[in-house]
Design a protein around this motif. Structure first.
Motif, PDB file in Angstrom:
ATOM      1  N   CYS A  73      10.172 -44.566  -3.398  1.00 27.93           N
ATOM      2  CA  CYS A  73      10.870 -44.410  -2.104  1.00 27.93           C
ATOM      3  C   CYS A  73      11.487 -43.019  -1.991  1.00 27.93           C
ATOM      4  O   CYS A  73      11.329 -42.335  -0.978  1.00 27.93           O
ATOM      5  CB  CYS A  73      11.968 -45.462  -1.955  1.00 27.93           C
ATOM      6  SG  CYS A  73      11.366 -47.140  -1.838  1.00 27.93           S
ATOM      7  N   SER A  74      12.186 -42.603  -3.029  1.00 24.21           N
ATOM      8  CA  SER A  74      12.809 -41.279  -2.980  1.00 24.21           C
ATOM      9  C   SER A  74      11.764 -40.165  -3.088  1.00 24.21           C
ATOM     10  O   SER A  74      11.961 -39.074  -2.556  1.00 24.21           O
ATOM     11  CB  SER A  74      13.876 -41.132  -4.056  1.00 24.21           C
ATOM     12  OG  SER A  74      13.321 -41.242  -5.343  1.00 24.21           O
ATOM     13  N   LEU A  75      10.640 -40.434  -3.758  1.00 24.39           N
ATOM     14  CA  LEU A  75       9.554 -39.446  -3.819  1.00 24.39           C
ATOM     15  C   LEU A  75       9.021 -39.156  -2.426  1.00 24.39           C
ATOM     16  O   LEU A  75       8.783 -37.992  -2.075  1.00 24.39           O
ATOM     17  CB  LEU A  75       8.422 -39.936  -4.720  1.00 24.39           C
ATOM     18  CG  LEU A  75       7.147 -39.080  -4.710  1.00 24.39           C
ATOM     19  CD1 LEU A  75       7.415 -37.687  -5.278  1.00 24.39           C
ATOM     20  CD2 LEU A  75       6.032 -39.771  -5.462  1.00 24.39           C
ATOM     21  N   VAL A  76       8.831 -40.175  -1.637  1.00 29.57           N
ATOM     22  CA  VAL A  76       8.340 -39.983  -0.266  1.00 29.57           C
ATOM     23  C   VAL A  76       9.304 -39.085   0.508  1.00 29.57           C
ATOM     24  O   VAL A  76       8.886 -38.137   1.177  1.00 29.57           O
ATOM     25  CB  VAL A  76       8.139 -41.339   0.445  1.00 29.57           C
ATOM     26  CG1 VAL A  76       7.856 -41.151   1.923  1.00 29.57           C
ATOM     27  CG2 VAL A  76       7.019 -42.125  -0.216  1.00 29.57           C
ATOM     28  N   SER A 100      15.119 -30.777  -1.764  1.00 26.60           N
ATOM     29  CA  SER A 100      14.339 -32.022  -1.757  1.00 26.60           C
ATOM     30  C   SER A 100      14.643 -32.877  -2.976  1.00 26.60           C
ATOM     31  O   SER A 100      14.835 -34.091  -2.864  1.00 26.60           O
ATOM     32  CB  SER A 100      12.842 -31.725  -1.649  1.00 26.60           C
ATOM     33  OG  SER A 100      12.368 -31.045  -2.791  1.00 26.60           O
ATOM     34  N   HIS A 101      14.725 -32.272  -4.146  1.00 30.99           N
ATOM     35  CA  HIS A 101      15.005 -33.050  -5.347  1.00 30.99           C
ATOM     36  C   HIS A 101      16.458 -33.516  -5.385  1.00 30.99           C
ATOM     37  O   HIS A 101      16.747 -34.620  -5.852  1.00 30.99           O
ATOM     38  CB  HIS A 101      14.672 -32.252  -6.606  1.00 30.99           C
ATOM     39  CG  HIS A 101      14.734 -33.079  -7.841  1.00 30.99           C
ATOM     40  ND1 HIS A 101      13.812 -34.053  -8.134  1.00 30.99           N
ATOM     41  CD2 HIS A 101      15.647 -33.119  -8.850  1.00 30.99           C
ATOM     42  CE1 HIS A 101      14.126 -34.646  -9.269  1.00 30.99           C
ATOM     43  NE2 HIS A 101      15.242 -34.089  -9.720  1.00 30.99           N
ATOM     44  N   GLY A 102      17.364 -32.712  -4.899  1.00 35.77           N
ATOM     45  CA  GLY A 102      18.769 -33.123  -4.827  1.00 35.77           C
ATOM     46  C   GLY A 102      18.960 -34.345  -3.949  1.00 35.77           C
ATOM     47  O   GLY A 102      19.713 -35.270  -4.284  1.00 35.77           O
ATOM     48  N   THR A 103      18.268 -34.371  -2.833  1.00 34.68           N
ATOM     49  CA  THR A 103      18.315 -35.533  -1.945  1.00 34.68           C
ATOM     50  C   THR A 103      17.750 -36.766  -2.642  1.00 34.68           C
ATOM     51  O   THR A 103      18.328 -37.856  -2.586  1.00 34.68           O
ATOM     52  CB  THR A 103      17.535 -35.250  -0.647  1.00 34.68           C
ATOM     53  OG1 THR A 103      18.062 -34.076  -0.034  1.00 34.68           O
ATOM     54  CG2 THR A 103      17.612 -36.430   0.310  1.00 34.68           C
ATOM     55  N   ALA A 104      16.628 -36.586  -3.344  1.00 34.95           N
ATOM     56  CA  ALA A 104      16.020 -37.697  -4.089  1.00 34.95           C
ATOM     57  C   ALA A 104      16.961 -38.199  -5.183  1.00 34.95           C
ATOM     58  O   ALA A 104      17.057 -39.408  -5.417  1.00 34.95           O
ATOM     59  CB  ALA A 104      14.691 -37.256  -4.695  1.00 34.95           C
ATOM     60  N   LEU A 105      17.661 -37.302  -5.817  1.00 37.22           N
ATOM     61  CA  LEU A 105      18.603 -37.677  -6.871  1.00 37.22           C
ATOM     62  C   LEU A 105      19.690 -38.608  -6.343  1.00 37.22           C
ATOM     63  O   LEU A 105      20.025 -39.621  -6.967  1.00 37.22           O
ATOM     64  CB  LEU A 105      19.224 -36.419  -7.472  1.00 37.22           C
ATOM     65  CG  LEU A 105      20.205 -36.599  -8.619  1.00 37.22           C
ATOM     66  CD1 LEU A 105      19.465 -37.093  -9.848  1.00 37.22           C
ATOM     67  CD2 LEU A 105      20.891 -35.276  -8.908  1.00 37.22           C
ATOM     68  N   ILE A 106      20.221 -38.305  -5.183  1.00 34.40           N
ATOM     69  CA  ILE A 106      21.257 -39.141  -4.565  1.00 34.40           C
ATOM     70  C   ILE A 106      20.694 -40.523  -4.224  1.00 34.40           C
ATOM     71  O   ILE A 106      21.313 -41.554  -4.504  1.00 34.40           O
ATOM     72  CB  ILE A 106      21.837 -38.445  -3.323  1.00 34.40           C
ATOM     73  CG1 ILE A 106      22.602 -37.192  -3.751  1.00 34.40           C
ATOM     74  CG2 ILE A 106      22.721 -39.394  -2.526  1.00 34.40           C
ATOM     75  CD1 ILE A 106      22.926 -36.237  -2.615  1.00 34.40           C
ATOM     76  N   ILE A 107      19.510 -40.544  -3.644  1.00 34.08           N
ATOM     77  CA  ILE A 107      18.861 -41.821  -3.315  1.00 34.08           C
ATOM     78  C   ILE A 107      18.614 -42.631  -4.585  1.00 34.08           C
ATOM     79  O   ILE A 107      18.879 -43.833  -4.634  1.00 34.08           O
ATOM     80  CB  ILE A 107      17.543 -41.578  -2.545  1.00 34.08           C
ATOM     81  CG1 ILE A 107      17.837 -40.968  -1.172  1.00 34.08           C
ATOM     82  CG2 ILE A 107      16.739 -42.862  -2.417  1.00 34.08           C
ATOM     83  CD1 ILE A 107      16.610 -40.419  -0.471  1.00 34.08           C
ATOM     84  N   ASN A 108      18.126 -41.961  -5.628  1.00 31.66           N
ATOM     85  CA  ASN A 108      17.839 -42.636  -6.896  1.00 31.66           C
ATOM     86  C   ASN A 108      19.077 -43.282  -7.501  1.00 31.66           C
ATOM     87  O   ASN A 108      19.007 -44.384  -8.046  1.00 31.66           O
ATOM     88  CB  ASN A 108      17.247 -41.662  -7.905  1.00 31.66           C
ATOM     89  CG  ASN A 108      15.861 -41.219  -7.537  1.00 31.66           C
ATOM     90  OD1 ASN A 108      15.177 -41.873  -6.765  1.00 31.66           O
ATOM     91  ND2 ASN A 108      15.438 -40.096  -8.076  1.00 31.66           N
ATOM     92  N   TYR A 109      20.195 -42.598  -7.425  1.00 33.95           N
ATOM     93  CA  TYR A 109      21.424 -43.138  -8.001  1.00 33.95           C
ATOM     94  C   TYR A 109      21.766 -44.479  -7.360  1.00 33.95           C
ATOM     95  O   TYR A 109      22.000 -45.472  -8.047  1.00 33.95           O
ATOM     96  CB  TYR A 109      22.586 -42.165  -7.832  1.00 33.95           C
ATOM     97  CG  TYR A 109      23.888 -42.773  -8.273  1.00 33.95           C
ATOM     98  CD1 TYR A 109      24.178 -42.889  -9.629  1.00 33.95           C
ATOM     99  CD2 TYR A 109      24.805 -43.272  -7.355  1.00 33.95           C
ATOM    100  CE1 TYR A 109      25.353 -43.485 -10.055  1.00 33.95           C
ATOM    101  CE2 TYR A 109      25.985 -43.866  -7.771  1.00 33.95           C
ATOM    102  CZ  TYR A 109      26.257 -43.959  -9.118  1.00 33.95           C
ATOM    103  OH  TYR A 109      27.412 -44.547  -9.535  1.00 33.95           O
ATOM    104  N   PHE A 110      21.790 -44.490  -6.049  1.00 30.14           N
ATOM    105  CA  PHE A 110      22.179 -45.711  -5.357  1.00 30.14           C
ATOM    106  C   PHE A 110      21.155 -46.831  -5.544  1.00 30.14           C
ATOM    107  O   PHE A 110      21.519 -47.990  -5.737  1.00 30.14           O
ATOM    108  CB  PHE A 110      22.469 -45.443  -3.879  1.00 30.14           C
ATOM    109  CG  PHE A 110      23.750 -44.687  -3.700  1.00 30.14           C
ATOM    110  CD1 PHE A 110      24.973 -45.297  -3.939  1.00 30.14           C
ATOM    111  CD2 PHE A 110      23.731 -43.357  -3.328  1.00 30.14           C
ATOM    112  CE1 PHE A 110      26.162 -44.590  -3.795  1.00 30.14           C
ATOM    113  CE2 PHE A 110      24.910 -42.639  -3.190  1.00 30.14           C
ATOM    114  CZ  PHE A 110      26.132 -43.257  -3.427  1.00 30.14           C
TER     115      PHE A 110
END
Length: 120
Positions: A73-76, A100-110
């Motif tokens: 999901c965060s990869l997309v 892009s990776h910073g945004t994915a990192l936040i999504i991944n955490y939650f």
């Protein structure tokens, strides 16, 4: 706090690995991103399970599928942001990758916190 420190470490690893693939080895930027994503997510699974969320549960196929599924999901999101910033808006490769990776990192955490990597 552990997640933040690990997040910074994985972000650095991901960006360095991405640059190696893209700038040094000549991979297409989205292909380099997919490969760096897979390597980083594989490493993140182990580190998150053992050290970030202190999970002592047995590793199961279901947990691995959930972990990689949530990361997809965060990869997309990461691929879309990278495409918009790098291709459309012509930002630099490094700044595009960091955002892009910073945004994915936040999504991944939650997603990790909510879905399955809970403290025992």
């Amino acid at each position: 706090m552990k997640f933040l420190l690990w997040g910074i470490a994985t972000m650095i690893f991901n960006i360095v690995f991405y640059h190696l693939l893209f700038l040094k080895l000549g991979f297409e930027y989205q292909t380099a991103n997919l490969i760096s994503w897979f390597v980083t997510v594989s490493l993140s699974y182990i580190v998150n399970k053992l050290f970030v969320f202190n999970s002592s549960s047995v590793i199961t196929l279901k947990e691995i599928v959930l972990f990689f599924g949530s990361r997809i999901c965060s990869l997309v999101v990461e691929l879309i942001i990278l495409f918009i910033l790098y291709d459309w808006l012509k930002f630099g490769v490094t700044s595009s990758k960091i955002v892009s990776h910073g945004t994915a990192l936040i999504i991944n955490y939650f997603l990790s916190k909510i879905l399955f990597l809970k403290k025992e």
